[in-house]
Motif scaffolding. Structure first.
Motif, PDB file in Angstrom:
ATOM      1  N   ALA A 118      18.596  13.389  23.092  1.00  0.00           N
ATOM      2  CA  ALA A 118      17.531  13.508  22.095  1.00  0.00           C
ATOM      3  C   ALA A 118      16.263  12.792  22.557  1.00  0.00           C
ATOM      4  O   ALA A 118      15.155  13.308  22.408  1.00  0.00           O
ATOM      5  N   ALA A 119      16.422  11.613  23.146  1.00  0.00           N
ATOM      6  CA  ALA A 119      15.249  10.867  23.628  1.00  0.00           C
ATOM      7  C   ALA A 119      14.544  11.631  24.744  1.00  0.00           C
ATOM      8  O   ALA A 119      13.307  11.684  24.785  1.00  0.00           O
ATOM      9  N   MET A 120      15.305  12.228  25.639  1.00  0.00           N
ATOM     10  CA  MET A 120      14.704  13.007  26.725  1.00  0.00           C
ATOM     11  C   MET A 120      13.974  14.237  26.184  1.00  0.00           C
ATOM     12  O   MET A 120      12.890  14.574  26.650  1.00  0.00           O
ATOM     13  N   ASP A 121      14.563  14.897  25.190  1.00  0.00           N
ATOM     14  CA  ASP A 121      13.906  16.056  24.584  1.00  0.00           C
ATOM     15  C   ASP A 121      12.567  15.664  23.976  1.00  0.00           C
ATOM     16  O   ASP A 121      11.565  16.359  24.143  1.00  0.00           O
ATOM     17  N   VAL A 122      12.539  14.537  23.271  1.00  0.00           N
ATOM     18  CA  VAL A 122      11.291  14.062  22.657  1.00  0.00           C
ATOM     19  C   VAL A 122      10.265  13.746  23.742  1.00  0.00           C
ATOM     20  O   VAL A 122       9.096  14.123  23.634  1.00  0.00           O
ATOM     21  N   MET A 123      10.712  13.088  24.787  1.00  0.00           N
ATOM     22  CA  MET A 123       9.789  12.724  25.856  1.00  0.00           C
ATOM     23  C   MET A 123       9.212  13.967  26.534  1.00  0.00           C
ATOM     24  O   MET A 123       8.009  14.050  26.782  1.00  0.00           O
ATOM     25  N   ILE A 124      10.054  14.957  26.803  1.00  0.00           N
ATOM     26  CA  ILE A 124       9.589  16.182  27.460  1.00  0.00           C
ATOM     27  C   ILE A 124       8.623  16.940  26.558  1.00  0.00           C
ATOM     28  O   ILE A 124       7.562  17.398  26.998  1.00  0.00           O
ATOM     29  N   ARG A 125       8.953  17.064  25.285  1.00  0.00           N
ATOM     30  CA  ARG A 125       8.063  17.785  24.358  1.00  0.00           C
ATOM     31  C   ARG A 125       6.733  17.069  24.183  1.00  0.00           C
ATOM     32  O   ARG A 125       5.678  17.698  24.105  1.00  0.00           O
ATOM     33  N   THR A 126       6.772  15.740  24.123  1.00  0.00           N
ATOM     34  CA  THR A 126       5.538  14.965  23.993  1.00  0.00           C
ATOM     35  C   THR A 126       4.650  15.180  25.212  1.00  0.00           C
ATOM     36  O   THR A 126       3.436  15.368  25.084  1.00  0.00           O
ATOM     37  N   LYS A 127       5.250  15.175  26.390  1.00  0.00           N
ATOM     38  CA  LYS A 127       4.464  15.382  27.600  1.00  0.00           C
ATOM     39  C   LYS A 127       3.867  16.786  27.629  1.00  0.00           C
ATOM     40  O   LYS A 127       2.697  16.962  27.980  1.00  0.00           O
ATOM     41  N   ARG A 128       4.651  17.786  27.239  1.00  0.00           N
ATOM     42  CA  ARG A 128       4.134  19.166  27.219  1.00  0.00           C
ATOM     43  C   ARG A 128       2.954  19.291  26.261  1.00  0.00           C
ATOM     44  O   ARG A 128       1.957  19.942  26.576  1.00  0.00           O
ATOM     45  N   LEU A 129       3.073  18.690  25.078  1.00  0.00           N
ATOM     46  CA  LEU A 129       1.965  18.744  24.124  1.00  0.00           C
ATOM     47  C   LEU A 129       0.740  18.031  24.674  1.00  0.00           C
ATOM     48  O   LEU A 129      -0.391  18.491  24.524  1.00  0.00           O
ATOM     49  N   GLY A 130       0.966  16.893  25.298  1.00  0.00           N
ATOM     50  CA  GLY A 130      -0.140  16.143  25.876  1.00  0.00           C
ATOM     51  C   GLY A 130      -0.852  16.920  26.960  1.00  0.00           C
ATOM     52  O   GLY A 130      -2.076  16.907  27.055  1.00  0.00           O
ATOM     53  N   ILE A 131      -0.090  17.626  27.791  1.00  0.00           N
ATOM     54  CA  ILE A 131      -0.704  18.441  28.843  1.00  0.00           C
ATOM     55  C   ILE A 131      -1.470  19.597  28.216  1.00  0.00           C
ATOM     56  O   ILE A 131      -2.594  19.902  28.605  1.00  0.00           O
ATOM     57  N   ARG A 132      -0.850  20.246  27.228  1.00  0.00           N
ATOM     58  CA  ARG A 132      -1.501  21.399  26.586  1.00  0.00           C
ATOM     59  C   ARG A 132      -2.827  21.007  25.948  1.00  0.00           C
ATOM     60  O   ARG A 132      -3.805  21.745  26.027  1.00  0.00           O
ATOM     61  N   PHE A 133      -2.875  19.854  25.320  1.00  0.00           N
ATOM     62  CA  PHE A 133      -4.101  19.448  24.613  1.00  0.00           C
ATOM     63  C   PHE A 133      -4.991  18.510  25.433  1.00  0.00           C
ATOM     64  O   PHE A 133      -5.916  17.912  24.911  1.00  0.00           O
ATOM     65  N   GLY A 134      -4.692  18.395  26.710  1.00  0.00           N
ATOM     66  CA  GLY A 134      -5.570  17.645  27.595  1.00  0.00           C
ATOM     67  C   GLY A 134      -5.447  16.132  27.494  1.00  0.00           C
ATOM     68  O   GLY A 134      -6.330  15.412  27.967  1.00  0.00           O
ATOM     69  N   LEU A 135      -4.370  15.631  26.903  1.00  0.00           N
ATOM     70  CA  LEU A 135      -4.209  14.186  26.807  1.00  0.00           C
ATOM     71  C   LEU A 135      -3.604  13.593  28.080  1.00  0.00           C
ATOM     72  O   LEU A 135      -3.840  12.434  28.397  1.00  0.00           O
ATOM     73  N   PHE A 136      -2.822  14.391  28.796  1.00  0.00           N
ATOM     74  CA  PHE A 136      -2.199  13.964  30.038  1.00  0.00           C
ATOM     75  C   PHE A 136      -2.573  14.955  31.139  1.00  0.00           C
ATOM     76  O   PHE A 136      -2.872  16.101  30.865  1.00  0.00           O
TER      77      PHE A 136
END
Length: 70
Positions: A48-66
């Motif tokens: 579950a922690a890995m899923d959250v981390m992966i989804r957070t990173k994907r959102l950050g990349i999509r919205f230009g945060l990462f």
């Protein structure tokens, strides 16, 4: 080349025979060494922690945060 070999053997603390034995041994893959990966794969909290981390990173990349890593 001989000077390099002597240097490496001295740094590793090996004799010529020990080094020859290591070099003659069959190559090993990374899977041949022990790992904690299986315990992580079967732990639902870890998954579950890995899923959250992966989804957070994907959102950050999509919205230009990462930035995408190379």
């Amino acid at each position: 080349m001989r000077h390099d070999r002597v240097f490496v053997l001295k740094k590793l603390g090996l004799t010529e025979e020990e080094f020859a034995g290591i070099m003659a041994a069959p190559p090993l893959r990374f899977e041949d060494y022990p790992s904690y990966q299986r315990s992580f794969d079967h732990n639902p909290w870890w998954r579950a922690a890995m899923d959250v981390m992966i989804r957070t990173k994907r959102l950050g990349i999509r919205f230009g945060l990462f930035r995408r890593s190379a």
